[in-house]
Design a protein around this motif. Sequence first.
Motif, mmCIF file in Angstrom:
data_model
loop_
_atom_site.group_PDB
_atom_site.id
_atom_site.type_symbol
_atom_site.label_atom_id
_atom_site.label_comp_id
_atom_site.label_asym_id
_atom_site.label_seq_id
_atom_site.Cartn_x
_atom_site.Cartn_y
_atom_site.Cartn_z
ATOM 1 N N GLY A 87 0.796 -1.224 0.000
ATOM 2 C CA GLY A 87 0.000 0.000 0.000
ATOM 3 C C GLY A 87 0.823 1.265 0.000
ATOM 4 N N GLN A 88 1.917 1.293 0.772
ATOM 5 C CA GLN A 88 2.732 2.509 0.843
ATOM 6 C C GLN A 88 3.406 2.792 -0.494
ATOM 7 O OE1 GLN A 88 2.602 4.455 3.312
ATOM 8 N NE2 GLN A 88 4.203 5.919 2.874
ATOM 9 N N VAL A 89 3.901 1.749 -1.165
ATOM 10 C CA VAL A 89 4.517 1.917 -2.490
ATOM 11 C C VAL A 89 3.469 2.405 -3.483
ATOM 12 C CG1 VAL A 89 5.734 0.763 -4.356
ATOM 13 C CG2 VAL A 89 6.233 0.131 -2.005
ATOM 14 N N ALA A 90 2.276 1.825 -3.409
ATOM 15 C CA ALA A 90 1.196 2.241 -4.309
ATOM 16 C C ALA A 90 0.838 3.706 -4.104
ATOM 17 C CB ALA A 90 -0.037 1.361 -4.097
ATOM 18 N N ASN A 91 0.835 4.156 -2.858
ATOM 19 C CA ASN A 91 0.504 5.555 -2.583
ATOM 20 C C ASN A 91 1.530 6.506 -3.182
ATOM 21 O OD1 ASN A 91 -1.842 4.995 -1.099
ATOM 22 N ND2 ASN A 91 -0.626 4.471 0.683
ATOM 23 N N ILE A 92 2.810 6.143 -3.094
ATOM 24 C CA ILE A 92 3.845 6.976 -3.701
ATOM 25 C C ILE A 92 3.701 6.967 -5.223
ATOM 26 C CG2 ILE A 92 6.339 7.265 -4.003
ATOM 27 C CD1 ILE A 92 6.692 6.089 -1.193
ATOM 28 N N PHE A 93 3.352 5.810 -5.784
ATOM 29 C CA PHE A 93 3.122 5.720 -7.234
ATOM 30 C C PHE A 93 2.018 6.675 -7.664
ATOM 31 C CE2 PHE A 93 0.646 4.076 -10.766
ATOM 32 C CZ PHE A 93 1.611 3.830 -11.733
ATOM 33 N N TRP A 94 0.874 6.637 -6.978
ATOM 34 C CA TRP A 94 -0.252 7.480 -7.391
ATOM 35 C C TRP A 94 0.037 8.959 -7.141
ATOM 36 C CZ3 TRP A 94 -2.964 5.490 -10.821
ATOM 37 C CH2 TRP A 94 -3.302 4.141 -10.816
ATOM 38 N N LEU A 95 0.853 9.254 -6.133
ATOM 39 C CA LEU A 95 1.237 10.653 -5.916
ATOM 40 C C LEU A 95 2.058 11.158 -7.101
ATOM 41 C CD1 LEU A 95 1.048 12.939 -3.800
ATOM 42 C CD2 LEU A 95 3.268 12.185 -2.955
ATOM 43 N N ALA A 96 2.983 10.340 -7.584
ATOM 44 C CA ALA A 96 3.775 10.720 -8.765
ATOM 45 C C ALA A 96 2.882 10.856 -9.991
ATOM 46 C CB ALA A 96 4.864 9.675 -9.013
ATOM 47 N N GLN A 97 1.913 9.949 -10.133
ATOM 48 C CA GLN A 97 1.003 10.013 -11.275
ATOM 49 C C GLN A 97 0.160 11.279 -11.234
ATOM 50 O OE1 GLN A 97 -2.587 9.412 -11.090
ATOM 51 N NE2 GLN A 97 -2.908 9.484 -13.303
ATOM 52 N N ARG A 98 -0.346 11.642 -10.045
ATOM 53 C CA ARG A 98 -1.174 12.847 -9.941
ATOM 54 C C ARG A 98 -0.360 14.111 -10.187
ATOM 55 N NH1 ARG A 98 -3.452 10.011 -5.498
ATOM 56 N NH2 ARG A 98 -2.214 11.209 -4.034
ATOM 57 N N ASN A 99 0.944 14.029 -9.966
ATOM 58 C CA ASN A 99 1.818 15.173 -10.227
ATOM 59 C C ASN A 99 2.351 15.177 -11.655
ATOM 60 O OD1 ASN A 99 2.702 17.008 -7.732
ATOM 61 N ND2 ASN A 99 2.231 14.967 -6.954
ATOM 62 N N HIS A 100 1.848 14.262 -12.501
ATOM 63 C CA HIS A 100 2.209 14.195 -13.927
ATOM 64 C C HIS A 100 3.699 13.950 -14.139
ATOM 65 C CE1 HIS A 100 -1.799 15.866 -14.541
ATOM 66 N NE2 HIS A 100 -1.485 16.842 -13.725
ATOM 67 N N LYS A 101 4.318 13.134 -13.283
ATOM 68 C CA LYS A 101 5.737 12.826 -13.428
ATOM 69 C C LYS A 101 5.927 11.512 -14.174
ATOM 70 C CE LYS A 101 6.597 16.413 -10.850
ATOM 71 N NZ LYS A 101 7.124 17.660 -11.428
ATOM 72 N N GLY A 102 7.057 11.394 -14.862
ATOM 73 C CA GLY A 102 7.406 10.116 -15.450
ATOM 74 C C GLY A 102 7.703 9.102 -14.349
ATOM 75 N N ILE A 103 7.415 7.824 -14.608
ATOM 76 C CA ILE A 103 7.582 6.801 -13.571
ATOM 77 C C ILE A 103 8.244 5.558 -14.167
ATOM 78 C CG2 ILE A 103 6.420 5.352 -11.851
ATOM 79 C CD1 ILE A 103 4.044 7.320 -11.972
ATOM 80 N N VAL A 104 9.248 5.056 -13.444
ATOM 81 C CA VAL A 104 9.855 3.754 -13.734
ATOM 82 C C VAL A 104 9.826 2.958 -12.434
ATOM 83 C CG1 VAL A 104 11.902 2.511 -14.507
ATOM 84 C CG2 VAL A 104 11.386 4.763 -15.467
ATOM 85 N N ILE A 105 9.261 1.751 -12.466
ATOM 86 C CA ILE A 105 9.197 0.909 -11.270
ATOM 87 C C ILE A 105 10.386 -0.049 -11.273
ATOM 88 C CG2 ILE A 105 7.869 -0.862 -10.046
ATOM 89 C CD1 ILE A 105 5.327 0.413 -11.186
ATOM 90 N N LEU A 106 11.168 -0.011 -10.203
ATOM 91 C CA LEU A 106 12.348 -0.871 -10.072
ATOM 92 C C LEU A 106 12.127 -1.843 -8.916
ATOM 93 C CD1 LEU A 106 15.143 1.845 -10.450
ATOM 94 C CD2 LEU A 106 14.100 0.445 -12.236
ATOM 95 N N VAL A 107 12.069 -3.127 -9.231
ATOM 96 C CA VAL A 107 11.903 -4.158 -8.203
ATOM 97 C C VAL A 107 13.298 -4.593 -7.769
ATOM 98 C CG1 VAL A 107 10.852 -6.374 -7.625
ATOM 99 C CG2 VAL A 107 9.762 -4.880 -9.315
ATOM 100 N N ASN A 108 13.749 -4.079 -6.624
ATOM 101 C CA ASN A 108 15.108 -4.322 -6.127
ATOM 102 C C ASN A 108 15.150 -5.618 -5.300
ATOM 103 O OD1 ASN A 108 17.816 -3.862 -5.627
ATOM 104 N ND2 ASN A 108 17.411 -2.629 -3.808
ATOM 105 N N LYS A 109 16.378 -6.092 -5.072
ATOM 106 C CA LYS A 109 16.632 -7.301 -4.267
ATOM 107 C C LYS A 109 16.026 -8.545 -4.936
ATOM 108 C CE LYS A 109 16.641 -4.463 -0.061
ATOM 109 N NZ LYS A 109 16.216 -4.319 1.346
ATOM 110 N N TRP A 110 16.002 -8.523 -6.276
ATOM 111 C CA TRP A 110 15.448 -9.668 -6.995
ATOM 112 C C TRP A 110 16.287 -10.919 -6.755
ATOM 113 C CZ3 TRP A 110 10.950 -10.831 -8.397
ATOM 114 C CH2 TRP A 110 10.678 -11.802 -9.364
#
Length: 434
Positions: free
Chosen positions: A271-294
Amino acid sequence: MGAIVAIVGRPNVGKSTFFNRLIQRREAIVDAVSGVTRDRHYGKSDWNGKEFSIIDTGGYVVGSDDVFEQEIDKQVELAIQEADAIIFMVDVESGVTGMDEDVAKLLRRVNKPVFLAINKVDNAMRQEDAVEFYALGLGDYYTLSSINGSGTGELLDALVEKLPDVQEEESELPRFAVVGRPNAGKSSFINALIGEDRYIVTDIAGTTRDSIDTKYNRFGFEFNLVDTAGIRRKSKVKEDLEFYSVMRSVRAIEHCDVCLLLLDATRGFDGQVANIFWLAQRNHKGIVILVNKWDLVADKETNTMKQYTQRIKQAIEPFTDVPILFISVLTKQRIFKAIETAVEVYKNRSKKIITRKFNEVMLPLIEHYPPPAFKGKHVKIKFCTQLPTPYPQFAFFCNLPQYVKEPYKRYLENKLREEFDFSGVPISIFMRKK
Protein backbone atom coordinates in the motif's frame (compact mmCIF):
# COMPACT_ATOMS: atom_id res chain seq x y z
CA MET A 1 4.41 22.22 -9.19
CA GLY A 2 3.14 23.46 -5.84
CA ALA A 3 4.06 24.08 -2.24
CA ILE A 4 3.37 21.73 0.69
CA VAL A 5 0.71 22.49 3.30
CA ALA A 6 0.44 20.39 6.47
CA ILE A 7 -2.70 20.07 8.60
CA VAL A 8 -1.74 19.52 12.25
CA GLY A 9 -3.66 19.15 15.47
CA ARG A 10 -4.89 16.54 17.89
CA PRO A 11 -7.19 13.73 16.66
CA ASN A 12 -10.93 14.10 16.23
CA VAL A 13 -10.98 17.79 15.39
CA GLY A 14 -12.02 17.18 11.75
CA LYS A 15 -8.67 17.25 9.94
CA SER A 16 -9.47 14.31 7.66
CA THR A 17 -12.88 15.71 6.75
CA PHE A 18 -11.26 19.03 5.87
CA PHE A 19 -8.54 17.21 3.90
CA ASN A 20 -11.09 15.22 1.89
CA ARG A 21 -12.94 18.44 1.08
CA LEU A 22 -9.73 20.01 -0.24
CA ILE A 23 -8.82 17.13 -2.53
CA GLN A 24 -12.49 16.56 -3.46
CA ARG A 25 -12.38 12.82 -2.82
CA ARG A 26 -12.19 10.39 0.07
CA GLU A 27 -8.67 9.14 0.48
CA ALA A 28 -6.99 7.36 3.37
CA ILE A 29 -3.69 5.56 3.66
CA VAL A 30 -3.50 3.03 6.46
CA ASP A 31 -0.19 1.69 7.70
CA ALA A 32 0.75 -0.32 10.77
CA VAL A 33 4.15 0.41 12.31
CA SER A 34 5.39 -0.84 15.69
CA GLY A 35 1.90 -1.94 16.65
CA VAL A 36 0.36 1.50 16.12
CA THR A 37 -2.39 1.83 13.49
CA ARG A 38 -2.70 5.27 11.96
CA ASP A 39 -4.06 7.06 8.90
CA ARG A 40 -1.88 8.88 6.41
CA HIS A 41 -3.49 11.37 4.05
CA TYR A 42 -1.72 13.25 1.29
CA GLY A 43 -2.89 14.59 -2.05
CA LYS A 44 -3.13 17.52 -4.43
CA SER A 45 -5.38 20.54 -4.17
CA ASP A 46 -5.66 23.96 -5.74
CA TRP A 47 -7.30 27.28 -4.96
CA ASN A 48 -7.46 30.46 -7.04
CA GLY A 49 -5.26 28.83 -9.67
CA LYS A 50 -2.46 27.88 -7.25
CA GLU A 51 -1.69 24.19 -6.75
CA PHE A 52 -0.31 22.73 -3.55
CA SER A 53 0.21 19.35 -1.89
CA ILE A 54 -1.83 18.86 1.26
CA ILE A 55 -0.84 16.47 4.08
CA ASP A 56 -2.98 15.40 7.02
CA THR A 57 -0.69 14.43 9.89
CA GLY A 58 -3.25 12.07 11.42
CA GLY A 59 -3.48 10.95 15.02
CA TYR A 60 -2.46 8.10 17.28
CA VAL A 61 -4.34 5.87 19.67
CA VAL A 62 -1.91 4.61 22.30
CA GLY A 63 -1.83 3.72 25.94
CA SER A 64 -1.27 6.86 27.94
CA ASP A 65 -1.82 10.57 27.54
CA ASP A 66 1.89 11.27 27.99
CA VAL A 67 2.90 9.03 25.07
CA PHE A 68 0.00 10.43 23.11
CA GLU A 69 1.31 13.98 23.47
CA GLN A 70 4.86 12.90 22.60
CA GLU A 71 3.69 11.31 19.37
CA ILE A 72 1.63 14.36 18.42
CA ASP A 73 4.70 16.53 19.06
CA LYS A 74 6.78 14.32 16.76
CA GLN A 75 4.22 14.64 13.97
CA VAL A 76 4.01 18.40 14.33
CA GLU A 77 7.79 18.81 14.40
CA LEU A 78 8.20 16.77 11.21
CA ALA A 79 5.38 18.62 9.48
CA ILE A 80 6.88 21.95 10.49
CA GLN A 81 10.25 21.01 9.00
CA GLU A 82 8.90 19.93 5.60
CA ALA A 83 5.86 22.14 5.00
CA ASP A 84 5.75 25.62 3.49
CA ALA A 85 2.63 26.53 5.49
CA ILE A 86 0.74 24.95 8.38
CA ILE A 87 -2.98 24.77 9.17
CA PHE A 88 -3.46 24.19 12.89
CA MET A 89 -6.95 22.78 13.40
CA VAL A 90 -8.83 22.90 16.70
CA ASP A 91 -12.39 22.07 17.77
CA VAL A 92 -14.77 24.76 19.07
CA GLU A 93 -16.89 22.12 20.84
CA SER A 94 -14.01 21.03 23.06
CA GLY A 95 -12.51 24.47 23.53
CA VAL A 96 -8.80 24.94 24.26
CA THR A 97 -7.26 21.68 25.53
CA GLY A 98 -3.86 20.89 26.97
CA MET A 99 -2.78 19.20 23.75
CA ASP A 100 -3.86 22.26 21.75
CA GLU A 101 -1.64 24.38 23.97
CA ASP A 102 1.33 22.02 23.48
CA VAL A 103 0.99 22.18 19.70
CA ALA A 104 0.56 25.96 19.80
CA LYS A 105 3.75 26.25 21.87
CA LEU A 106 5.67 24.52 19.07
CA LEU A 107 4.03 26.59 16.35
CA ARG A 108 4.76 29.92 18.03
CA ARG A 109 8.48 29.26 17.45
CA VAL A 110 8.02 28.59 13.74
CA ASN A 111 9.12 31.05 11.09
CA LYS A 112 6.46 29.85 8.62
CA PRO A 113 2.87 30.89 7.98
CA VAL A 114 0.56 29.28 10.57
CA PHE A 115 -3.22 29.42 10.14
CA LEU A 116 -5.37 28.68 13.16
CA ALA A 117 -8.53 26.98 11.88
CA ILE A 118 -11.39 26.56 14.36
CA ASN A 119 -13.60 23.74 13.15
CA LYS A 120 -17.26 22.87 13.76
CA VAL A 121 -18.32 26.54 13.83
CA ASP A 122 -21.71 26.30 12.14
CA ASN A 123 -23.82 28.87 14.03
CA ALA A 124 -23.57 32.33 15.60
CA MET A 125 -23.23 31.05 19.14
CA ARG A 126 -20.17 29.02 18.23
CA GLN A 127 -18.69 32.09 16.53
CA GLU A 128 -18.71 33.71 19.97
CA ASP A 129 -17.19 30.61 21.61
CA ALA A 130 -14.28 30.75 19.15
CA VAL A 131 -12.91 33.88 20.82
CA GLU A 132 -11.25 31.81 23.55
CA PHE A 133 -8.71 30.48 21.02
CA TYR A 134 -6.94 33.85 21.09
CA ALA A 135 -5.40 32.40 24.26
CA LEU A 136 -3.21 30.13 22.09
CA GLY A 137 -1.15 33.18 21.12
CA LEU A 138 -1.29 32.58 17.37
CA GLY A 139 -3.12 35.78 16.46
CA ASP A 140 -6.18 35.85 14.21
CA TYR A 141 -8.10 32.69 13.49
CA TYR A 142 -10.45 31.33 10.82
CA THR A 143 -13.76 29.72 11.71
CA LEU A 144 -15.11 26.98 9.48
CA SER A 145 -17.08 23.78 9.25
CA SER A 146 -15.30 20.87 7.58
CA ILE A 147 -18.58 19.03 7.05
CA ASN A 148 -20.55 21.68 5.15
CA GLY A 149 -17.60 23.74 3.89
CA SER A 150 -18.62 27.10 5.36
CA GLY A 151 -15.66 29.37 6.05
CA THR A 152 -13.13 27.31 4.11
CA GLY A 153 -12.94 29.87 1.30
CA GLU A 154 -11.67 32.62 3.62
CA LEU A 155 -8.99 30.30 5.03
CA LEU A 156 -7.84 29.17 1.59
CA ASP A 157 -7.76 32.75 0.27
CA ALA A 158 -5.36 33.69 3.06
CA LEU A 159 -3.38 30.45 2.68
CA VAL A 160 -2.57 30.72 -1.04
CA GLU A 161 -1.51 34.36 -0.59
CA LYS A 162 1.24 33.19 1.74
CA LEU A 163 2.36 30.16 -0.27
CA PRO A 164 5.62 30.58 -2.18
CA ASP A 165 5.42 30.76 -5.96
CA VAL A 166 7.08 27.47 -6.92
CA GLN A 167 7.62 27.24 -10.66
CA GLU A 168 8.89 24.41 -12.85
CA GLU A 169 12.65 24.62 -12.67
CA GLU A 170 14.13 25.44 -16.04
CA SER A 171 17.16 23.25 -15.54
CA GLU A 172 19.24 22.03 -18.43
CA LEU A 173 19.60 18.67 -16.70
CA PRO A 174 16.64 16.40 -16.03
CA ARG A 175 16.00 15.48 -12.39
CA PHE A 176 15.44 11.83 -11.50
CA ALA A 177 14.12 11.21 -7.98
CA VAL A 178 14.73 7.83 -6.34
CA VAL A 179 11.65 7.28 -4.19
CA GLY A 180 10.12 4.41 -2.23
CA ARG A 181 9.74 2.96 1.22
CA PRO A 182 12.62 3.19 3.70
CA ASN A 183 15.28 0.48 3.43
CA ALA A 184 14.34 -0.48 -0.13
CA GLY A 185 17.90 0.22 -1.32
CA LYS A 186 17.62 3.78 -2.64
CA SER A 187 20.97 5.01 -1.35
CA SER A 188 22.71 1.78 -2.39
CA PHE A 189 21.23 2.22 -5.87
CA ILE A 190 22.76 5.69 -6.25
CA ASN A 191 26.10 4.54 -4.80
CA ALA A 192 26.20 1.69 -7.33
CA LEU A 193 25.45 4.07 -10.19
CA ILE A 194 28.04 6.71 -9.35
CA GLY A 195 30.66 4.15 -8.31
CA GLU A 196 31.38 5.61 -4.88
CA ASP A 197 29.88 5.55 -1.39
CA ARG A 198 28.36 9.00 -1.58
CA TYR A 199 25.57 8.05 0.84
CA ILE A 200 25.71 6.25 4.17
CA VAL A 201 24.09 2.83 3.81
CA THR A 202 23.05 0.71 6.79
CA ASP A 203 20.39 -1.89 7.52
CA ILE A 204 18.66 0.68 9.72
CA ALA A 205 15.70 2.13 7.86
CA GLY A 206 15.92 5.89 7.71
CA THR A 207 19.68 6.44 7.60
CA THR A 208 19.59 9.09 4.88
CA ARG A 209 19.23 12.56 6.39
CA ASP A 210 18.47 14.88 3.49
CA SER A 211 17.40 14.93 -0.14
CA ILE A 212 20.71 15.57 -1.89
CA ASP A 213 21.30 16.05 -5.61
CA THR A 214 24.03 14.04 -7.30
CA LYS A 215 25.13 14.97 -10.79
CA TYR A 216 25.49 11.87 -12.97
CA ASN A 217 27.61 12.09 -16.10
CA ARG A 218 28.70 8.65 -17.32
CA PHE A 219 28.22 6.44 -20.38
CA GLY A 220 26.68 9.28 -22.38
CA PHE A 221 24.01 10.17 -19.80
CA GLU A 222 23.85 13.40 -17.81
CA PHE A 223 21.22 14.24 -15.20
CA ASN A 224 20.68 14.98 -11.50
CA LEU A 225 19.86 12.10 -9.16
CA VAL A 226 17.93 12.84 -5.98
CA ASP A 227 17.99 10.43 -3.04
CA THR A 228 14.85 10.87 -0.98
CA ALA A 229 15.21 8.35 1.82
CA GLY A 230 13.84 8.95 5.24
CA ILE A 231 15.02 10.24 8.55
CA ARG A 232 17.22 12.98 9.94
CA ARG A 233 18.93 10.90 12.60
CA LYS A 234 18.61 7.52 14.30
CA SER A 235 16.80 8.93 17.33
CA LYS A 236 13.86 9.75 15.05
CA VAL A 237 13.66 6.27 13.50
CA LYS A 238 10.66 4.59 15.08
CA GLU A 239 6.97 5.34 14.88
CA ASP A 240 7.38 8.45 12.72
CA LEU A 241 9.44 6.66 10.05
CA GLU A 242 6.75 6.21 7.41
CA PHE A 243 5.33 9.69 7.87
CA TYR A 244 8.70 11.33 7.37
CA SER A 245 9.49 9.22 4.30
CA VAL A 246 6.14 10.25 2.81
CA MET A 247 6.93 13.94 3.31
CA ARG A 248 10.37 13.47 1.77
CA SER A 249 8.78 11.70 -1.20
CA VAL A 250 6.20 14.46 -1.64
CA ARG A 251 8.92 17.11 -1.75
CA ALA A 252 11.12 15.11 -4.14
CA ILE A 253 8.24 14.22 -6.47
CA GLU A 254 7.23 17.89 -6.68
CA HIS A 255 10.70 18.84 -7.90
CA CYS A 256 11.59 16.03 -10.32
CA ASP A 257 10.91 15.01 -13.92
CA VAL A 258 11.03 11.22 -13.51
CA CYS A 259 10.45 9.08 -10.41
CA LEU A 260 12.45 5.89 -10.06
CA LEU A 261 10.13 4.02 -7.70
CA LEU A 262 12.24 1.46 -5.88
CA LEU A 263 10.54 -1.39 -4.04
CA ASP A 264 11.80 -4.37 -2.08
CA ALA A 265 11.03 -7.59 -4.01
CA THR A 266 10.71 -9.51 -0.74
CA ARG A 267 7.99 -7.12 0.49
CA GLY A 268 6.10 -6.62 -2.75
CA PHE A 269 4.09 -3.71 -4.17
CA ASP A 270 2.33 -2.86 -0.91
CA GLY A 271 0.00 0.00 0.00
CA GLN A 272 2.73 2.51 0.84
CA VAL A 273 4.52 1.92 -2.49
CA ALA A 274 1.20 2.24 -4.31
CA ASN A 275 0.50 5.56 -2.58
CA ILE A 276 3.85 6.98 -3.70
CA PHE A 277 3.12 5.72 -7.23
CA TRP A 278 -0.25 7.48 -7.39
CA LEU A 279 1.24 10.65 -5.92
CA ALA A 280 3.78 10.72 -8.76
CA GLN A 281 1.00 10.01 -11.28
CA ARG A 282 -1.17 12.85 -9.94
CA ASN A 283 1.82 15.17 -10.23
CA HIS A 284 2.21 14.20 -13.93
CA LYS A 285 5.74 12.83 -13.43
CA GLY A 286 7.41 10.12 -15.45
CA ILE A 287 7.58 6.80 -13.57
CA VAL A 288 9.85 3.75 -13.73
CA ILE A 289 9.20 0.91 -11.27
CA LEU A 290 12.35 -0.87 -10.07
CA VAL A 291 11.90 -4.16 -8.20
CA ASN A 292 15.11 -4.32 -6.13
CA LYS A 293 16.63 -7.30 -4.27
CA TRP A 294 15.45 -9.67 -6.99
CA ASP A 295 18.44 -11.87 -6.16
CA LEU A 296 16.91 -12.53 -2.73
CA VAL A 297 13.66 -13.95 -4.10
CA ALA A 298 13.77 -17.69 -3.51
CA ASP A 299 12.24 -20.41 -5.70
CA LYS A 300 12.24 -18.37 -8.88
CA GLU A 301 10.75 -20.18 -11.85
CA THR A 302 10.26 -19.37 -15.53
CA ASN A 303 7.05 -17.40 -14.95
CA THR A 304 7.95 -15.78 -11.61
CA MET A 305 8.92 -12.43 -13.13
CA LYS A 306 5.87 -12.42 -15.40
CA GLN A 307 3.53 -13.15 -12.49
CA TYR A 308 5.16 -10.47 -10.33
CA THR A 309 4.77 -7.95 -13.16
CA GLN A 310 1.12 -8.88 -13.56
CA ARG A 311 0.43 -8.30 -9.84
CA ILE A 312 2.00 -4.84 -10.04
CA LYS A 313 -0.02 -3.94 -13.14
CA GLN A 314 -3.23 -5.01 -11.42
CA ALA A 315 -2.36 -2.70 -8.52
CA ILE A 316 -1.75 0.33 -10.76
CA GLU A 317 -4.70 -0.04 -13.16
CA PRO A 318 -5.72 1.76 -15.33
CA PHE A 319 -2.27 3.40 -15.73
CA THR A 320 -0.39 0.23 -16.64
CA ASP A 321 1.90 1.58 -19.40
CA VAL A 322 4.80 1.84 -16.96
CA PRO A 323 8.24 0.19 -17.35
CA ILE A 324 8.89 -2.45 -14.66
CA LEU A 325 12.48 -3.65 -14.23
CA PHE A 326 13.81 -6.33 -11.89
CA ILE A 327 17.17 -5.28 -10.49
CA SER A 328 19.69 -6.09 -7.80
CA VAL A 329 21.70 -3.17 -6.47
CA LEU A 330 24.02 -5.58 -4.66
CA THR A 331 25.06 -7.41 -7.85
CA LYS A 332 24.44 -4.35 -10.07
CA GLN A 333 22.03 -6.43 -12.15
CA ARG A 334 20.19 -4.21 -14.67
CA ILE A 335 20.90 -0.95 -12.79
CA PHE A 336 22.25 0.74 -15.92
CA LYS A 337 19.26 -0.54 -17.88
CA ALA A 338 17.17 1.28 -15.26
CA ILE A 339 18.93 4.55 -16.13
CA GLU A 340 18.48 3.99 -19.87
CA THR A 341 14.77 3.42 -19.26
CA ALA A 342 14.47 6.55 -17.10
CA VAL A 343 16.07 8.63 -19.87
CA GLU A 344 13.58 7.20 -22.38
CA VAL A 345 10.67 8.05 -20.06
CA TYR A 346 12.05 11.59 -19.70
CA LYS A 347 12.10 11.93 -23.50
CA ASN A 348 8.54 10.59 -23.67
CA ARG A 349 7.39 13.15 -21.11
CA SER A 350 8.97 15.97 -23.16
CA LYS A 351 7.65 14.68 -26.50
CA LYS A 352 5.75 17.10 -28.74
CA ILE A 353 3.58 15.80 -31.57
CA ILE A 354 2.99 18.00 -34.62
CA THR A 355 -0.70 18.87 -34.83
CA ARG A 356 -1.04 17.84 -38.47
CA LYS A 357 0.47 14.40 -37.81
CA PHE A 358 -1.60 14.02 -34.65
CA ASN A 359 -4.83 14.62 -36.56
CA GLU A 360 -3.78 12.33 -39.42
CA VAL A 361 -3.33 9.47 -36.95
CA MET A 362 -6.16 10.04 -34.46
CA LEU A 363 -9.10 11.23 -36.60
CA PRO A 364 -9.34 8.01 -38.69
CA LEU A 365 -9.29 5.99 -35.44
CA ILE A 366 -12.06 8.18 -34.02
CA GLU A 367 -14.08 7.85 -37.22
CA HIS A 368 -13.75 4.07 -37.08
CA TYR A 369 -14.87 3.99 -33.43
CA PRO A 370 -16.73 7.24 -32.56
CA PRO A 371 -17.95 8.15 -29.07
CA PRO A 372 -21.21 6.37 -28.14
CA ALA A 373 -24.39 8.37 -28.71
CA PHE A 374 -25.91 9.86 -25.56
CA LYS A 375 -29.67 10.48 -25.31
CA GLY A 376 -29.90 10.11 -29.08
CA LYS A 377 -27.26 12.76 -29.70
CA HIS A 378 -24.07 11.94 -31.63
CA VAL A 379 -20.69 13.35 -30.64
CA LYS A 380 -18.47 14.41 -33.55
CA ILE A 381 -14.78 15.04 -32.89
CA LYS A 382 -13.36 17.24 -35.65
CA PHE A 383 -9.93 18.34 -34.44
CA CYS A 384 -7.29 17.46 -31.82
CA THR A 385 -4.00 18.93 -30.66
CA GLN A 386 -1.34 18.63 -27.98
CA LEU A 387 -1.39 21.43 -25.42
CA PRO A 388 1.78 23.49 -24.76
CA THR A 389 2.46 22.10 -21.27
CA PRO A 390 5.59 20.52 -19.71
CA TYR A 391 3.92 17.09 -19.75
CA PRO A 392 1.59 15.39 -22.28
CA GLN A 393 -1.90 16.89 -22.35
CA PHE A 394 -4.24 16.68 -25.32
CA ALA A 395 -7.41 18.54 -26.31
CA PHE A 396 -10.10 17.03 -28.55
CA PHE A 397 -12.59 19.52 -30.01
CA CYS A 398 -16.14 18.33 -30.58
CA ASN A 399 -19.77 19.48 -30.69
CA LEU A 400 -20.91 17.90 -27.38
CA PRO A 401 -17.90 17.52 -25.02
CA GLN A 402 -20.12 16.94 -21.98
CA TYR A 403 -21.32 13.63 -23.45
CA VAL A 404 -17.85 12.08 -23.80
CA LYS A 405 -17.44 9.79 -20.79
CA GLU A 406 -14.35 8.32 -19.10
CA PRO A 407 -14.38 4.94 -20.94
CA TYR A 408 -14.03 6.69 -24.29
CA LYS A 409 -11.28 8.94 -22.93
CA ARG A 410 -9.45 5.77 -21.89
CA TYR A 411 -9.91 4.43 -25.43
CA LEU A 412 -8.32 7.61 -26.82
CA GLU A 413 -5.46 7.32 -24.32
CA ASN A 414 -4.84 3.68 -25.25
CA LYS A 415 -4.73 4.56 -28.95
CA LEU A 416 -2.40 7.45 -28.20
CA ARG A 417 -0.05 5.09 -26.40
CA GLU A 418 -0.22 2.56 -29.25
CA GLU A 419 0.59 5.12 -31.93
CA PHE A 420 3.05 7.32 -30.01
CA ASP A 421 5.39 6.02 -27.32
CA PHE A 422 4.37 7.53 -23.97
CA SER A 423 5.57 4.65 -21.82
CA GLY A 424 5.93 5.66 -18.16
CA VAL A 425 4.18 9.01 -18.59
CA PRO A 426 0.70 9.98 -17.36
CA ILE A 427 -1.52 11.49 -20.09
CA SER A 428 -4.33 14.01 -19.60
CA ILE A 429 -7.17 14.23 -22.14
CA PHE A 430 -9.63 17.14 -22.32
CA MET A 431 -12.77 17.44 -24.42
CA ARG A 432 -13.42 20.99 -25.63
CA LYS A 433 -16.32 22.69 -27.38
CA LYS A 434 -15.54 23.34 -31.02
